[in-house]
Design an enzyme around this catalytic site. Structure first.
Site, mmCIF file in Angstrom:
data_model
loop_
_atom_site.group_PDB
_atom_site.id
_atom_site.type_symbol
_atom_site.label_atom_id
_atom_site.label_comp_id
_atom_site.label_asym_id
_atom_site.label_seq_id
_atom_site.Cartn_x
_atom_site.Cartn_y
_atom_site.Cartn_z
ATOM 1 C CG ASP A 9 -2.116 1.073 1.171
ATOM 2 O OD1 ASP A 9 -2.547 1.622 0.343
ATOM 3 O OD2 ASP A 9 -1.860 1.889 2.279
ATOM 4 C CG ASP A 11 -0.991 7.607 0.591
ATOM 5 O OD1 ASP A 11 -0.308 8.154 0.340
ATOM 6 O OD2 ASP A 11 -2.391 7.730 0.152
#
Length: 192
Positions: A9, A11
């Site tokens: 992922d 952020d």
């Protein structure tokens, strides 16, 4: 022969969590994130970024802004540690009921986490073996995605990870491993 992969992922895992970043200056790597990615590169694992980008469907920013952010992310990884991402996938879609307003992007999609569309596309396009792969994220939806696709899911405490663990987001997700940060997650998965 299919390759093992690590799906990351963006952020809260690679970069400092910033709500809907849309300028390249808003992307800052978390400490030692580049070194962790380089360790994955050196181990011969396919490194793939996967990210929901619902701000596109909300008209908060444009595709070109997302692409500019990802170019900066790649430059930062290379500059800090000689690290690289092999591929980047993101989901621009969001259903109208969840707040999507852009008529071209407001819809349900198999690409939106925790659905498996991004992982299936990456596996198909790059010859990846999902069953021997990992996903590292900071949200319950990341771990759900990992389990939905048959991967091992690692939850990092950076980003929203601590809130997930404290139960701020009521969810029954149980990660395969919990790590303080990306570097620790990479050390654990390399030991598997």
């Amino acid at each position: 022969m299919a390759k093992r992969a690590v799906f990351l992922d963006r952020d809260g895992v690679l970069t400092v969590e910033a709500s809907y970043p849309y300028t390249s200056e808003q992307i800052t790597l978390l400490p030692d994130a580049a070194k962790a990615v380089r360790r994955l590169n050196e181990a011969g694992l396919f490194c793939c970024l996967i990210s929901n980008q619902s701000g596109l469907a909300k008209n908060d920013y444009t595709v070109s802004q997302v692409e500019t952010l990802h170019k900066r992310l790649r430059r930062l990884l290379k500059k800090e540690a000689g690290a690289k991402l092999d591929a980047i996938y993101y989901c621009p879609y969001l259903s109208p009921i969840d707040g999507g307003v852009n008529p071209q992007l407001s819809r349900w999609s198999t690409w939106r986490k925790p659905n498996t569309g991004m992982l299936v596309a990456a596996a198909w396009e790059h010859g990846l073996d999902l069953k021997t792969s990992f996903l590292i994220g900071d949200k319950a939806t990341d771990i759900d995605l990992a389990h939905n696709a048959g991967l091992k899911g690692i939850l990092v405490k950076t980003g929203y990870g601590d809130q997930v663990l404290r139960g701020t987001f009521q969810h029954s997700t149980r990660p395969d491993h919990i790590a303080i940060h990306l570097g620790e997650a990479v050390a654990w998965l390399l030991s598997q």
